[in-house]
Design a protein around this motif. Structure first.
Motif, PDB file in Angstrom:
ATOM      1  N   ASN A   1      -3.902  28.867 100.261  1.00 24.48           N
ATOM      2  CA  ASN A   1      -2.900  29.650  99.652  1.00 24.48           C
ATOM      3  C   ASN A   1      -2.005  30.156 100.685  1.00 24.48           C
ATOM      4  O   ASN A   1      -0.817  30.313 100.702  1.00 24.48           O
ATOM      5  CB  ASN A   1      -3.308  30.699  99.111  1.00 24.48           C
ATOM      6  CG  ASN A   1      -4.082  30.510  97.672  1.00 24.48           C
ATOM      7  OD1 ASN A   1      -3.342  29.782  97.030  1.00 24.48           O
ATOM      8  ND2 ASN A   1      -5.110  31.315  97.307  1.00 24.48           N
TER       9      ASN A   1
ATOM     10  N   THR B   1      -9.970  19.996  97.424  1.00 25.68           N
ATOM     11  CA  THR B   1     -11.428  20.367  96.671  1.00 25.68           C
ATOM     12  C   THR B   1     -12.325  19.046  96.967  1.00 25.68           C
ATOM     13  O   THR B   1     -13.408  19.447  97.233  1.00 25.68           O
ATOM     14  CB  THR B   1     -11.174  20.710  95.431  1.00 25.68           C
ATOM     15  OG1 THR B   1     -10.403  22.007  95.458  1.00 25.68           O
ATOM     16  CG2 THR B   1     -12.728  21.069  94.545  1.00 25.68           C
TER      17      THR B   1
ATOM     18  N   TYR C   1      -9.632  27.987  99.456  1.00 28.11           N
ATOM     19  CA  TYR C   1      -8.789  28.309  98.837  1.00 28.11           C
ATOM     20  C   TYR C   1      -7.756  29.373  99.331  1.00 28.11           C
ATOM     21  O   TYR C   1      -6.353  29.227  99.411  1.00 28.11           O
ATOM     22  CB  TYR C   1      -9.163  28.828  97.482  1.00 28.11           C
ATOM     23  CG  TYR C   1      -9.915  28.011  96.678  1.00 28.11           C
ATOM     24  CD1 TYR C   1      -9.554  26.481  96.687  1.00 28.11           C
ATOM     25  CD2 TYR C   1     -10.629  28.286  95.444  1.00 28.11           C
ATOM     26  CE1 TYR C   1     -10.256  25.511  95.914  1.00 28.11           C
ATOM     27  CE2 TYR C   1     -11.402  27.260  94.598  1.00 28.11           C
ATOM     28  CZ  TYR C   1     -11.242  25.816  94.899  1.00 28.11           C
ATOM     29  OH  TYR C   1     -11.702  24.892  94.193  1.00 28.11           O
TER      30      TYR C   1
ATOM     31  N   ASN D   1       0.435  23.230  96.870  1.00 27.22           N
ATOM     32  CA  ASN D   1       0.536  23.092  95.394  1.00 27.22           C
ATOM     33  C   ASN D   1      -0.529  22.667  94.771  1.00 27.22           C
ATOM     34  O   ASN D   1      -1.539  22.266  95.414  1.00 27.22           O
ATOM     35  CB  ASN D   1       1.750  21.998  95.182  1.00 27.22           C
ATOM     36  CG  ASN D   1       1.431  20.838  95.452  1.00 27.22           C
ATOM     37  OD1 ASN D   1       0.480  20.303  95.582  1.00 27.22           O
ATOM     38  ND2 ASN D   1       2.562  20.051  96.296  1.00 27.22           N
ATOM     39  N   THR D   2      -0.779  22.587  93.401  1.00 26.48           N
ATOM     40  CA  THR D   2      -1.658  22.296  92.837  1.00 26.48           C
ATOM     41  C   THR D   2      -2.413  21.001  93.007  1.00 26.48           C
ATOM     42  O   THR D   2      -3.542  20.890  93.058  1.00 26.48           O
ATOM     43  CB  THR D   2      -1.323  22.344  91.119  1.00 26.48           C
ATOM     44  OG1 THR D   2      -0.833  23.607  90.880  1.00 26.48           O
ATOM     45  CG2 THR D   2      -2.543  22.113  90.063  1.00 26.48           C
ATOM     46  N   ARG D   3      -1.816  19.985  93.324  1.00 23.40           N
ATOM     47  CA  ARG D   3      -2.103  18.603  93.288  1.00 23.40           C
ATOM     48  C   ARG D   3      -2.884  18.797  94.798  1.00 23.40           C
ATOM     49  O   ARG D   3      -4.040  17.996  94.890  1.00 23.40           O
ATOM     50  CB  ARG D   3      -1.177  17.630  93.499  1.00 23.40           C
ATOM     51  CG  ARG D   3      -0.520  17.149  91.825  1.00 23.40           C
ATOM     52  CD  ARG D   3       0.386  15.941  91.972  1.00 23.40           C
ATOM     53  NE  ARG D   3      -0.193  15.024  92.569  1.00 23.40           N
ATOM     54  CZ  ARG D   3       0.475  13.707  92.871  1.00 23.40           C
ATOM     55  NH1 ARG D   3       1.579  13.706  92.675  1.00 23.40           N
ATOM     56  NH2 ARG D   3      -0.139  12.767  93.341  1.00 23.40           N
ATOM     57  N   GLU D   4      -2.019  19.598  95.647  1.00 17.55           N
ATOM     58  CA  GLU D   4      -3.190  19.483  97.063  1.00 17.55           C
ATOM     59  C   GLU D   4      -4.143  20.257  97.140  1.00 17.55           C
ATOM     60  O   GLU D   4      -5.315  19.869  97.612  1.00 17.55           O
ATOM     61  CB  GLU D   4      -1.828  20.114  98.099  1.00 17.55           C
ATOM     62  CG  GLU D   4      -0.646  19.264  98.592  1.00 17.55           C
ATOM     63  CD  GLU D   4       0.343  20.035  99.076  1.00 17.55           C
ATOM     64  OE1 GLU D   4       1.257  19.279  99.909  1.00 17.55           O
ATOM     65  OE2 GLU D   4       0.476  21.176  99.007  1.00 17.55           O
ATOM     66  N   ARG D   5      -4.317  21.092  96.202  1.00 15.81           N
ATOM     67  CA  ARG D   5      -5.479  22.067  96.055  1.00 15.81           C
ATOM     68  C   ARG D   5      -6.631  21.119  95.587  1.00 15.81           C
ATOM     69  O   ARG D   5      -7.849  21.196  95.873  1.00 15.81           O
ATOM     70  CB  ARG D   5      -5.186  23.344  94.982  1.00 15.81           C
ATOM     71  CG  ARG D   5      -4.416  24.593  95.927  1.00 15.81           C
ATOM     72  CD  ARG D   5      -3.952  25.503  94.925  1.00 15.81           C
ATOM     73  NE  ARG D   5      -5.116  26.229  94.248  1.00 15.81           N
ATOM     74  CZ  ARG D   5      -5.768  27.164  94.654  1.00 15.81           C
ATOM     75  NH1 ARG D   5      -5.392  27.694  95.915  1.00 15.81           N
ATOM     76  NH2 ARG D   5      -6.630  27.581  93.812  1.00 15.81           N
ATOM     77  N   GLU D   6      -6.033  20.474  94.525  1.00 14.75           N
ATOM     78  CA  GLU D   6      -7.451  19.437  93.991  1.00 14.75           C
ATOM     79  C   GLU D   6      -7.816  18.344  94.701  1.00 14.75           C
ATOM     80  O   GLU D   6      -8.949  18.022  94.907  1.00 14.75           O
ATOM     81  CB  GLU D   6      -6.589  18.816  92.606  1.00 14.75           C
ATOM     82  CG  GLU D   6      -6.487  19.699  91.351  1.00 14.75           C
ATOM     83  CD  GLU D   6      -5.356  19.097  90.188  1.00 14.75           C
ATOM     84  OE1 GLU D   6      -5.102  17.981  90.664  1.00 14.75           O
ATOM     85  OE2 GLU D   6      -5.240  19.657  89.302  1.00 14.75           O
ATOM     86  N   TYR D   7      -6.769  18.181  95.689  1.00 12.29           N
ATOM     87  CA  TYR D   7      -7.153  17.062  96.608  1.00 12.29           C
ATOM     88  C   TYR D   7      -8.249  17.429  97.838  1.00 12.29           C
ATOM     89  O   TYR D   7      -9.165  16.779  98.092  1.00 12.29           O
ATOM     90  CB  TYR D   7      -5.836  16.429  97.617  1.00 12.29           C
ATOM     91  CG  TYR D   7      -6.048  15.730  98.642  1.00 12.29           C
ATOM     92  CD1 TYR D   7      -6.464  14.325  98.675  1.00 12.29           C
ATOM     93  CD2 TYR D   7      -6.036  16.411  99.909  1.00 12.29           C
ATOM     94  CE1 TYR D   7      -6.682  13.557  99.857  1.00 12.29           C
ATOM     95  CE2 TYR D   7      -6.412  15.619 101.034  1.00 12.29           C
ATOM     96  CZ  TYR D   7      -6.446  14.270 101.072  1.00 12.29           C
ATOM     97  OH  TYR D   7      -7.114  13.672 102.165  1.00 12.29           O
TER      98      TYR D   7
END
Length: 445
Positions: free
Chosen positions: A403, A416, A399, A408-414
């Protein structure tokens, strides 16, 4: 670049202007960074400005909560202020682990704090000893009665006074060693005020005592009067215990887990290289609660590490044993904390933290802090001896990298999901990030 005179007399805006214009290339951006951390509430900002000197902004750290701590039969949600990844998560995991295994138990092992008048005396040591033991102790206490009056009303005060001859270590060096009970205050100002009065009384009384020669009287030199942050008689124990069979882990038997866990502790007891990292992990938990409750984490650190070295070798602060089929893991911690005075009544988040903990007295807070350290160490050793320390830690590291890249949020989810079964490295994250963004280099961001 020229030195500045009178920096402390400048107002905050003037300090920032001088600093950014003389030391930073982008003065405008630097000012923006500093000001974005100011409180909108002017009165709250004034309060923060007055905590220290030459204040130009506020430095934020994450303020987290570790829930489910069962301590001496009471359930706590523990506040932790720390920036390091996985500390709060590890503490929370350990708390939940022990919730169904009896929880944590604490015991106060002592409540004495120390301070010393350090002085030199080139005279007859037996004469000095007789002088001290005759009636000087009573005079020292009488001369500090105005300082100790309120503390004594709360059940504290001066516990003992002793003359200590240290001339074998340094010629002519002596101490007045004083022990105190400061109740719910950390007690630094109280102790130091008493010690400074002791020094004045010692000088006055020795000067008029006819058993000493004038040469002996003239040889008395007060070097300093100061409390000690080493508190081996202000101690707390935190421990967990359960039947060995209750410690079975997925993929590992209870017996194998306990054997590996015990060996990990024993290694830290005999190997200073491991003990340093081992104790650092303990202090992750301890410092986080100490900071959240407005106490002095530097004093707490110094105290703990001195205690870990007290026998001549740096060793583990935690210990474990298996006896009659029961596993026991404990931490003995010297620590001086306060729940009154200092920031406890000023800093809003400190007040919140103490309220959250049920406004504990100093001894209860000692127990809570020690439990946080023990929980942190248990979580670390459990990971090290089973799945490895990196699994949880690298999730937070991922994370941090994302950062930095501005994901972005979608990329962070990807990411993970992508790294669920892969090793997280900075290079691997950047490479995959560039691939999904279709970048040739990070300069294209």
């Amino acid at each position: 670049m020229q030195p500045i005179s009178g920096f402390s007399k400048l107002n905050k805006k003037e300090k920032i202007n001088w600093l950014t214009e003389n030391y930073l290339k982008d003065s405008k951006q630097a000012k923006k960074i500093l000001k974005q951390y100011w409180n909108d509430d002017a009165e709250l900002q004034r309060l923060h400005d007055e905590f220290s000197e030459n204040t130009i902004s506020n430095y934020y750290m994450p303020f987290g909560i570790a829930p489910n701590f069962l301590i001496d039969g009471n359930l706590y949600a523990i506040p932790m202020a720390i920036e390091e990844s996985s500390v709060v998560a590890a503490a929370s995991k350990a708390a939940k682990y022990w919730l169904d295994r009896g929880g944590f138990h604490t015991k106060i092992l002592g409540n004495k704090k120390l301070g010393h008048v350090h002085f030199m005396f080139k005279g007859d040591d037996q004469k000095l000893k007789a002088f001290f033991n005759s009636n000087l102790k009573d005079i020292l206490k009488a001369d500090t009665s105005s300082i100790t009056k309120n503390m004594e009303k709360r059940g504290g005060g001066i516990l003992s006074l002793e003359l200590v001859n240290k001339s074998a270590q340094i010629p002519y060096y002596y101490q007045i060693e004083a022990k105190f009970d400061t109740r719910d205050s950390m007690g630094a100002n109280f102790i130091n005020s008493c010690l400074e009065q002791f020094a004045k009384t010692l000088e006055r009384e020795l000067a008029k005592d006819e058993s000493f020669t004038q040469e002996e009287k003239d040889s008395l030199q007060i070097v300093m009067c100061i409390l000690s942050n080493f508190t081996p008689e202000n101690m707390v124990r935190a421990e967990v215990r359960c039947k060995v069979e209750d410690l079975a882990e997925e993929g590992i038997s209870a017996e194998e887990f306990v054997e590996k866990f015990s060996l990990a502790v024993k290694i830290a007891e005999v190997e200073p290289y491991r003990a340093t990292t081992h104790n650092k992990g303990i202090m992750n938990g301890i410092d986080a609660v100490v900071i959240a409750t407005g106490n002095d984490f530097r004093a707490v650190e110094a105290d703990a590490h001195t205690y870990a070295s007290k026998d001549g070798t740096y060793t583990s602060l935690t210990h474990c044993e298996v006896k009659d089929g029961e596993f026991r893991f404990w931490l003995d911690l010297p620590i001086a904390l306060g729940t009154v005075g200092g920031l406890t009544s000023l800093h809003p988040l400190v007040k919140f933290s103490l309220d959250l903990l049920g406004n504990p007295d100093a001894q209860k807070l000692m127990g809570i802090v020690a439990v946080a350290g023990l929980a942190q160490n248990f979580a670390a050793l459990r990971s090290l001896t089973t799945v490895g320390i990196q699994k949880g830690h690298m999730k937070m590291h991922l994370y941090n990298i994302l950062n930095q890249l501005g994901a972005n949020t979608r990329e962070r989810e990807y990411f993970t999901v992508f790294f669920r079964d892969k090793t997280v490295t900075h290079h691997a994250v950047v490479e995959e990030f560039m691939r999904i963004r279709k970048l040739k280099s990070l300069d294209d961001l």
